[in-house]
Enzyme design. Structure first.
Site, PDB file in Angstrom:
ATOM      1  N   GLY A 111      -6.736 -14.504   6.421  1.00 23.08           N
ATOM      2  CA  GLY A 111      -6.154 -15.821   6.128  1.00 23.08           C
ATOM      3  C   GLY A 111      -6.957 -16.924   6.796  1.00 23.08           C
TER       4      GLY A 111
ATOM      5  N   GLY B 183      -0.332  -2.596   9.461  1.00 26.28           N
ATOM      6  CA  GLY B 183      -1.600  -2.478   8.730  1.00 26.28           C
ATOM      7  C   GLY B 183      -1.620  -3.194   7.396  1.00 26.28           C
TER       8      GLY B 183
ATOM      9  N   ILE C 270      -5.630  -6.338  13.891  1.00 22.47           N
ATOM     10  CA  ILE C 270      -5.386  -4.919  14.171  1.00 22.47           C
ATOM     11  C   ILE C 270      -5.548  -4.107  12.889  1.00 22.47           C
ATOM     12  CG2 ILE C 270      -3.866  -5.307  16.151  1.00 22.47           C
ATOM     13  CD1 ILE C 270      -1.481  -4.603  14.265  1.00 22.47           C
ATOM     14  N   ASP C 271      -5.421  -4.774  11.717  1.00 24.61           N
ATOM     15  CA  ASP C 271      -5.422  -4.053  10.440  1.00 24.61           C
ATOM     16  C   ASP C 271      -6.812  -3.524  10.048  1.00 24.61           C
ATOM     17  OD1 ASP C 271      -2.813  -4.963  10.419  1.00 24.61           O
ATOM     18  OD2 ASP C 271      -3.190  -6.572   8.976  1.00 24.61           O
TER      19      ASP C 271
ATOM     20  N   GLY D 195      -8.081 -13.532  11.147  1.00 23.59           N
ATOM     21  CA  GLY D 195      -8.237 -12.509  10.113  1.00 23.59           C
ATOM     22  C   GLY D 195      -8.567 -13.133   8.770  1.00 23.59           C
TER      23      GLY D 195
HETATM   24  O1  F6P Z   1      -1.913  -8.645  10.157  1.00 27.10           O
HETATM   25  C1  F6P Z   1      -1.434  -8.164  11.367  1.00 27.10           C
HETATM   26  C2  F6P Z   1       0.014  -7.731  11.237  1.00 27.10           C
HETATM   27  O2  F6P Z   1       0.413  -7.210  12.484  1.00 27.10           O
HETATM   28  C3  F6P Z   1       0.284  -6.753  10.111  1.00 27.10           C
HETATM   29  O3  F6P Z   1      -0.130  -5.451  10.402  1.00 27.10           O
HETATM   30  C4  F6P Z   1       1.774  -6.932   9.949  1.00 27.10           C
HETATM   31  O4  F6P Z   1       2.202  -6.613   8.650  1.00 27.10           O
HETATM   32  C5  F6P Z   1       1.972  -8.393  10.212  1.00 27.10           C
HETATM   33  O5  F6P Z   1       0.849  -8.834  10.957  1.00 27.10           O
HETATM   34  C6  F6P Z   1       3.253  -8.711  10.955  1.00 27.10           C
HETATM   35  O6  F6P Z   1       3.372 -10.083  11.051  1.00 27.10           O
HETATM   36  P1  F6P Z   1       4.459 -10.806  11.956  1.00 27.10           P
HETATM   37  O7  F6P Z   1       3.948 -10.816  13.359  1.00 27.10           O
HETATM   38  O8  F6P Z   1       4.558 -12.166  11.385  1.00 27.10           O
HETATM   39  O9  F6P Z   1       5.717 -10.009  11.838  1.00 27.10           O
END
Ligand code: F6P
Length: 366
Positions: A121, A187, A143-144, A119
């Site tokens: 990053g 998201g 997914i966002d 994504g």
């Molecule tokens: O960027 C994808 C995402 O699923 C976001 O929608 C969510 O805020 C974040 O990653 C959650 O991250 P982690 O898996 O580190 O909890």
């Protein structure tokens, strides 16, 4: 296919949070690579493996049967930014720059280029690696769906499918018990999952970060439905949504990550306020990582395969520093440096927003 290409060794890695379709991209890269006469190095655990020198050669057989499999056979990490590398010492976290390790491994593996699937990053890291002289090609995943340079990222459709399935199920229980059910979805700072999932699943209220809501408008919508004889309501709230003048609701901070803020918790706040202010019994469901796990939808399998095979074609043409992207129905390439300029947020006049309003869905703003 495949004339004699100078590009012989290609690295592939999956960076950041996982999502459905990663394996389909790896397959889409690896199968055609054999025809181009290229060797594919699967770098393990995202950039972590690049820093630490962990890779495995991927051949046709290694990617057979993974089209429909969720997750990533290579492993991933959202804490392995080589330019922001966390090391824990005596309970303290030090952040250092380990990008020279990446360069060292790139040379040791004699790679001609790296295809980085990730994504926002990951694309920022790709730009910095490219400035160090590493040949990179990006494939946009999340997914966002918040990367502006592509009409669609793979993984989004699968997440939306999960949200709409969840809403379908919650619909029947909410209506049986005459309850309000609040569904919190992911998201980050973009409302695409809540918007598309809420629209597909027939939510009555959709709350997204791009449209700050008022509590009164949310309560009014529930009252209005009751006056129409509808004694239940479904509220789909994005984790980044917030009421006018209020802060984001967060569940923690992780300084090992480039963006340390962890959103989450708005669903419960919305549910508590609705119950307290409307008197209607309310429940909350947080979908969390269900949205990221499991098998990709057919749409995501197709998009991922198109992205993967296009990325390897770019590599064969030595078109480095580009990210594959979807524009309309066509897969094209865009410069990574342009792709990271802007986040794609929901615009107020987006057709999905207008369609939602047209069928009576409230965004809590009127
Ligand atoms: O960027 C994808 C995402 O699923 C976001 O929608 C969510 O805020 C974040 O990653 C959650 O991250 P982690 O898996 O580190 O909890």
């Amino acid at each position: 296919m495949a004339a004699d290409s100078q590009v012989r060794r290609i690295g592939v890695l999956t960076g950041g949070g996982d999502c459905p379709g990663l394996n389909a991209v790896i397959r889409g890269v690896t199968k055609p690579a054999q025809d181009y006469g290229m060797t594919v190095y699967g770098i393990l655990d995202g950039f972590e493996g690049f820093v630490e020198g962990k890779s495995t050669v991927l051949r046709d057989n290694d990617v057979s049967g993974i089209l429909s499999r969720g997750g990533t056979i290579l492993g991933s990490s959202n804490k392995g930014d080589p330019f922001h590398w966390p090391t824990e010492k005596e309970g303290k976290i030090d952040i250092t720059d380990r990008s020279q390790n990446v360069l060292k491994n790139y040379k040791a593996w004699e790679l001609d280029a790296v295809i980085a699937i990730g994504g926002d990053g990951t694309m920022h890291i790709c730009k910095k690696l490219s400035d160090l002289g590493i040949n990179v090609i990006g494939v946009p995943k999340t997914i966002d769906n918040d990367l502006d340079a592509t009409d669609m990222t793979f993984g989004h459709d699968s997440a939306v499918y999960i949200v709409s399935m969840a809403l379908d199920r919650l619909h029947t229980t909410a209506s049986s018990h005459h309850r309000v059910i609040v569904v919190e979805v992911m998201g980050r700072y973009a409302g695409w999952i809540a918007l598309h999932g809420g629209l597909a699943g027939g939510a009555d209220v959709i709350l997204i970060p791009e449209v700050p809501f008022t509590w009164e408008a949310v309560y009014n919508k529930i009252h209005k439905r009751e006056l129409m004889g509808k004694r239940f309501s479904l509220v789909c709230v994005s984790e980044g949504a917030r009421a006018v003048g209020e802060e984001f609701i967060t569940k923690g901070k992780d300084i090992k990550r480039t963006d340390p803020i962890q959103l989450g918790g708005i669903g419960k706040v919305v549910a508590d306020n609705i119950e307290d202010n409307t008197g209607r019994e309310t429940r909350v469901t947080v979908l969390g990582h269900l949205q990221r796990g499991g098998s990709p939808t057919p749409y995501d399998r197709i998009l991922s395969t198109k992205f993967g095979s296009f990325a390897i074609e770019l590599a064969s043409k030595k078109r480095f520093g580009y990210m594959v992207a979807l524009k309309g129905n066509e897969v094209v390439d865009v410069k990574i440096e342009d792709a990271i300029q802007k986040q794609k947020l929901v615009k107020p006049k987006n057709q999905a927003v207008l369609a939602a309003r047209a069928v009576g869905i409230s965004f809590g703003d009127e």
